[in-house]
Design a protein around this motif. Sequence first.
Motif, PDB file in Angstrom:
ATOM      1  N   VAL A   1       0.829  -1.207   0.000  1.00 47.08           N
ATOM      2  CA  VAL A   1       0.000   0.000   0.000  1.00 47.08           C
ATOM      3  C   VAL A   1       0.862   1.257   0.000  1.00 47.08           C
ATOM      4  O   VAL A   1       0.660   2.169  -0.803  1.00 47.08           O
ATOM      5  CB  VAL A   1      -0.959   0.010   1.211  1.00 47.08           C
ATOM      6  CG1 VAL A   1      -1.708   1.329   1.313  1.00 47.08           C
ATOM      7  CG2 VAL A   1      -1.945  -1.150   1.108  1.00 47.08           C
ATOM      8  N   VAL A   2       1.846   1.311   0.895  1.00 48.11           N
ATOM      9  CA  VAL A   2       2.681   2.504   1.033  1.00 48.11           C
ATOM     10  C   VAL A   2       3.587   2.690  -0.179  1.00 48.11           C
ATOM     11  O   VAL A   2       3.805   3.814  -0.627  1.00 48.11           O
ATOM     12  CB  VAL A   2       3.501   2.429   2.346  1.00 48.11           C
ATOM     13  CG1 VAL A   2       4.532   3.528   2.419  1.00 48.11           C
ATOM     14  CG2 VAL A   2       2.567   2.501   3.541  1.00 48.11           C
ATOM     15  N   LYS A   3       4.078   1.605  -0.738  1.00 49.08           N
ATOM     16  CA  LYS A   3       4.967   1.707  -1.907  1.00 49.08           C
ATOM     17  C   LYS A   3       4.206   2.086  -3.169  1.00 49.08           C
ATOM     18  O   LYS A   3       4.630   2.940  -3.926  1.00 49.08           O
ATOM     19  CB  LYS A   3       5.716   0.396  -2.111  1.00 49.08           C
ATOM     20  CG  LYS A   3       6.747   0.443  -3.228  1.00 49.08           C
ATOM     21  CD  LYS A   3       7.675  -0.730  -3.136  1.00 49.08           C
ATOM     22  CE  LYS A   3       8.695  -0.762  -4.241  1.00 49.08           C
ATOM     23  NZ  LYS A   3       9.457   0.449  -4.422  1.00 49.08           N
ATOM     24  N   LEU A   4       3.055   1.483  -3.380  1.00 54.85           N
ATOM     25  CA  LEU A   4       2.305   1.699  -4.624  1.00 54.85           C
ATOM     26  C   LEU A   4       1.511   3.006  -4.603  1.00 54.85           C
ATOM     27  O   LEU A   4       1.539   3.764  -5.564  1.00 54.85           O
ATOM     28  CB  LEU A   4       1.365   0.516  -4.859  1.00 54.85           C
ATOM     29  CG  LEU A   4       0.759   0.384  -6.230  1.00 54.85           C
ATOM     30  CD1 LEU A   4       1.815   0.189  -7.291  1.00 54.85           C
ATOM     31  CD2 LEU A   4      -0.215  -0.772  -6.253  1.00 54.85           C
ATOM     32  N   GLN A   5       0.772   3.246  -3.554  1.00 57.73           N
ATOM     33  CA  GLN A   5      -0.058   4.439  -3.391  1.00 57.73           C
ATOM     34  C   GLN A   5      -0.967   4.723  -4.589  1.00 57.73           C
ATOM     35  O   GLN A   5      -1.117   5.869  -5.018  1.00 57.73           O
ATOM     36  CB  GLN A   5       0.798   5.666  -3.074  1.00 57.73           C
ATOM     37  CG  GLN A   5       1.499   5.571  -1.752  1.00 57.73           C
ATOM     38  CD  GLN A   5       2.263   6.820  -1.386  1.00 57.73           C
ATOM     39  OE1 GLN A   5       2.287   7.804  -2.110  1.00 57.73           O
ATOM     40  NE2 GLN A   5       2.894   6.780  -0.234  1.00 57.73           N
ATOM     41  N   LYS A   6      -1.570   3.673  -5.114  1.00 59.19           N
ATOM     42  CA  LYS A   6      -2.495   3.801  -6.238  1.00 59.19           C
ATOM     43  C   LYS A   6      -3.680   2.885  -6.040  1.00 59.19           C
ATOM     44  O   LYS A   6      -3.539   1.782  -5.518  1.00 59.19           O
ATOM     45  CB  LYS A   6      -1.820   3.410  -7.555  1.00 59.19           C
ATOM     46  CG  LYS A   6      -0.733   4.324  -8.001  1.00 59.19           C
ATOM     47  CD  LYS A   6      -0.142   3.830  -9.312  1.00 59.19           C
ATOM     48  CE  LYS A   6       1.036   4.675  -9.726  1.00 59.19           C
ATOM     49  NZ  LYS A   6       1.663   4.135 -10.927  1.00 59.19           N
ATOM     50  N   PHE A   7      -4.841   3.352  -6.515  1.00 60.92           N
ATOM     51  CA  PHE A   7      -6.024   2.507  -6.470  1.00 60.92           C
ATOM     52  C   PHE A   7      -5.849   1.348  -7.448  1.00 60.92           C
ATOM     53  O   PHE A   7      -5.417   1.536  -8.578  1.00 60.92           O
ATOM     54  CB  PHE A   7      -7.288   3.290  -6.834  1.00 60.92           C
ATOM     55  CG  PHE A   7      -8.529   2.484  -6.637  1.00 60.92           C
ATOM     56  CD1 PHE A   7      -9.121   2.419  -5.391  1.00 60.92           C
ATOM     57  CD2 PHE A   7      -9.075   1.757  -7.679  1.00 60.92           C
ATOM     58  CE1 PHE A   7     -10.267   1.659  -5.190  1.00 60.92           C
ATOM     59  CE2 PHE A   7     -10.209   0.992  -7.494  1.00 60.92           C
ATOM     60  CZ  PHE A   7     -10.805   0.941  -6.244  1.00 60.92           C
ATOM     61  N   GLY A   8      -6.176   0.164  -6.986  1.00 59.88           N
ATOM     62  CA  GLY A   8      -6.136  -1.023  -7.837  1.00 59.88           C
ATOM     63  C   GLY A   8      -5.198  -2.100  -7.327  1.00 59.88           C
ATOM     64  O   GLY A   8      -5.428  -3.276  -7.564  1.00 59.88           O
ATOM     65  N   GLY A   9      -4.163  -1.718  -6.640  1.00 58.85           N
ATOM     66  CA  GLY A   9      -3.195  -2.705  -6.155  1.00 58.85           C
ATOM     67  C   GLY A   9      -3.805  -3.695  -5.179  1.00 58.85           C
ATOM     68  O   GLY A   9      -3.628  -4.908  -5.309  1.00 58.85           O
ATOM     69  N   ILE A  10      -4.543  -3.180  -4.220  1.00 55.71           N
ATOM     70  CA  ILE A  10      -5.194  -4.047  -3.228  1.00 55.71           C
ATOM     71  C   ILE A  10      -6.279  -4.873  -3.907  1.00 55.71           C
ATOM     72  O   ILE A  10      -6.425  -6.068  -3.642  1.00 55.71           O
ATOM     73  CB  ILE A  10      -5.783  -3.199  -2.079  1.00 55.71           C
ATOM     74  CG1 ILE A  10      -4.673  -2.405  -1.380  1.00 55.71           C
ATOM     75  CG2 ILE A  10      -6.531  -4.080  -1.084  1.00 55.71           C
ATOM     76  CD1 ILE A  10      -5.185  -1.321  -0.440  1.00 55.71           C
ATOM     77  N   SER A  11      -7.021  -4.246  -4.805  1.00 54.42           N
ATOM     78  CA  SER A  11      -8.084  -4.958  -5.527  1.00 54.42           C
ATOM     79  C   SER A  11      -7.515  -6.116  -6.329  1.00 54.42           C
ATOM     80  O   SER A  11      -8.070  -7.222  -6.319  1.00 54.42           O
ATOM     81  CB  SER A  11      -8.827  -4.003  -6.457  1.00 54.42           C
ATOM     82  OG  SER A  11      -9.433  -2.964  -5.736  1.00 54.42           O
ATOM     83  N   VAL A  12      -6.411  -5.878  -7.030  1.00 50.74           N
ATOM     84  CA  VAL A  12      -5.786  -6.938  -7.823  1.00 50.74           C
ATOM     85  C   VAL A  12      -5.319  -8.074  -6.916  1.00 50.74           C
ATOM     86  O   VAL A  12      -5.497  -9.254  -7.230  1.00 50.74           O
ATOM     87  CB  VAL A  12      -4.627  -6.381  -8.682  1.00 50.74           C
ATOM     88  CG1 VAL A  12      -3.820  -7.508  -9.318  1.00 50.74           C
ATOM     89  CG2 VAL A  12      -5.157  -5.443  -9.761  1.00 50.74           C
ATOM     90  N   MET A  13      -4.744  -7.727  -5.757  1.00 47.96           N
ATOM     91  CA  MET A  13      -4.314  -8.761  -4.812  1.00 47.96           C
ATOM     92  C   MET A  13      -5.520  -9.595  -4.371  1.00 47.96           C
ATOM     93  O   MET A  13      -5.436 -10.827  -4.308  1.00 47.96           O
ATOM     94  CB  MET A  13      -3.620  -8.145  -3.604  1.00 47.96           C
ATOM     95  CG  MET A  13      -3.066  -9.174  -2.629  1.00 47.96           C
ATOM     96  SD  MET A  13      -2.364  -8.444  -1.131  1.00 47.96           S
ATOM     97  CE  MET A  13      -0.716  -8.083  -1.674  1.00 47.96           C
ATOM     98  N   GLY A  14      -6.644  -8.945  -4.095  1.00 49.47           N
ATOM     99  CA  GLY A  14      -7.860  -9.658  -3.708  1.00 49.47           C
ATOM    100  C   GLY A  14      -8.370 -10.564  -4.816  1.00 49.47           C
ATOM    101  O   GLY A  14      -8.783 -11.701  -4.563  1.00 49.47           O
ATOM    102  N   ILE A  15      -8.319 -10.087  -6.045  1.00 54.56           N
ATOM    103  CA  ILE A  15      -8.761 -10.895  -7.192  1.00 54.56           C
ATOM    104  C   ILE A  15      -7.884 -12.131  -7.349  1.00 54.56           C
ATOM    105  O   ILE A  15      -8.386 -13.240  -7.543  1.00 54.56           O
ATOM    106  CB  ILE A  15      -8.772 -10.051  -8.483  1.00 54.56           C
ATOM    107  CG1 ILE A  15      -9.896  -9.016  -8.415  1.00 54.56           C
ATOM    108  CG2 ILE A  15      -8.916 -10.934  -9.719  1.00 54.56           C
ATOM    109  CD1 ILE A  15      -9.815  -7.936  -9.488  1.00 54.56           C
ATOM    110  N   VAL A  16      -6.579 -11.945  -7.251  1.00 53.83           N
ATOM    111  CA  VAL A  16      -5.653 -13.079  -7.402  1.00 53.83           C
ATOM    112  C   VAL A  16      -5.872 -14.108  -6.295  1.00 53.83           C
ATOM    113  O   VAL A  16      -5.923 -15.311  -6.559  1.00 53.83           O
ATOM    114  CB  VAL A  16      -4.185 -12.596  -7.442  1.00 53.83           C
ATOM    115  CG1 VAL A  16      -3.216 -13.769  -7.371  1.00 53.83           C
ATOM    116  CG2 VAL A  16      -3.929 -11.774  -8.695  1.00 53.83           C
ATOM    117  N   MET A  17      -6.035 -13.636  -5.055  1.00 55.84           N
ATOM    118  CA  MET A  17      -6.296 -14.571  -3.958  1.00 55.84           C
ATOM    119  C   MET A  17      -7.621 -15.300  -4.180  1.00 55.84           C
ATOM    120  O   MET A  17      -7.712 -16.504  -3.969  1.00 55.84           O
ATOM    121  CB  MET A  17      -6.309 -13.826  -2.616  1.00 55.84           C
ATOM    122  CG  MET A  17      -4.959 -13.280  -2.186  1.00 55.84           C
ATOM    123  SD  MET A  17      -3.643 -14.518  -2.057  1.00 55.84           S
ATOM    124  CE  MET A  17      -4.286 -15.550  -0.752  1.00 55.84           C
TER     125      MET A  17
END
Length: 183
Positions: free
Chosen positions: A45-61
């Motif tokens: 979260v802190v490194k990316l600071q963009k919308f979508g990173g967490i969502s993509v992680m959730g999709i992959v999981m």
Amino acid sequence: MNKTNKLTVPDLISIGVFTALYFVLVTIATAFCALISGCVYTLLVVKLQKFGGISVMGIVMGLFFMISGHFIISFAANIVMGIVADCVAKVGKYKSKKWIILSYVLFSYGLFGPVIPMWFMKDAYVANLVARGKDAVYIAELFANINMVTFVLAVVATLICALVGGWFGMKMIKKHFVKAGIV
């Protein structure tokens, strides 16, 4: 600092690396995943600071759980909680400690997807286990302690573990990753 708010190829590679690390931690310590995965999540979260990173992680999981034979709710829970967690982190502009930790708590509940059917869809869950070749003794032992008390305990334990894991992740970022120039 990121110049664009859109996910780039290097961002997707970073998301892939962090998701792989998160996946390994989930596999190693499923019951305590929320406790030990906070560093990986908060660093993403802190490194990316963009919308979508967490969502993509959730999709992959979610895809992993669905492909590995879990109910579709596994996929849905991870997607929904990933997007909700992304929105919450965005409220704090991906910088606020409290919003990142709250985001992590919500994301951690996505991992309930594979086990929710044990409490609320028992017959379907048992049928799925039978179809996968599990015997009656295994199934009986699995469901011996499945009741509303254990559900509430699991919800509370996840909350506590995610709060501690998120707090610890933020401490590690401040103490180690900022000093090392990673974030």
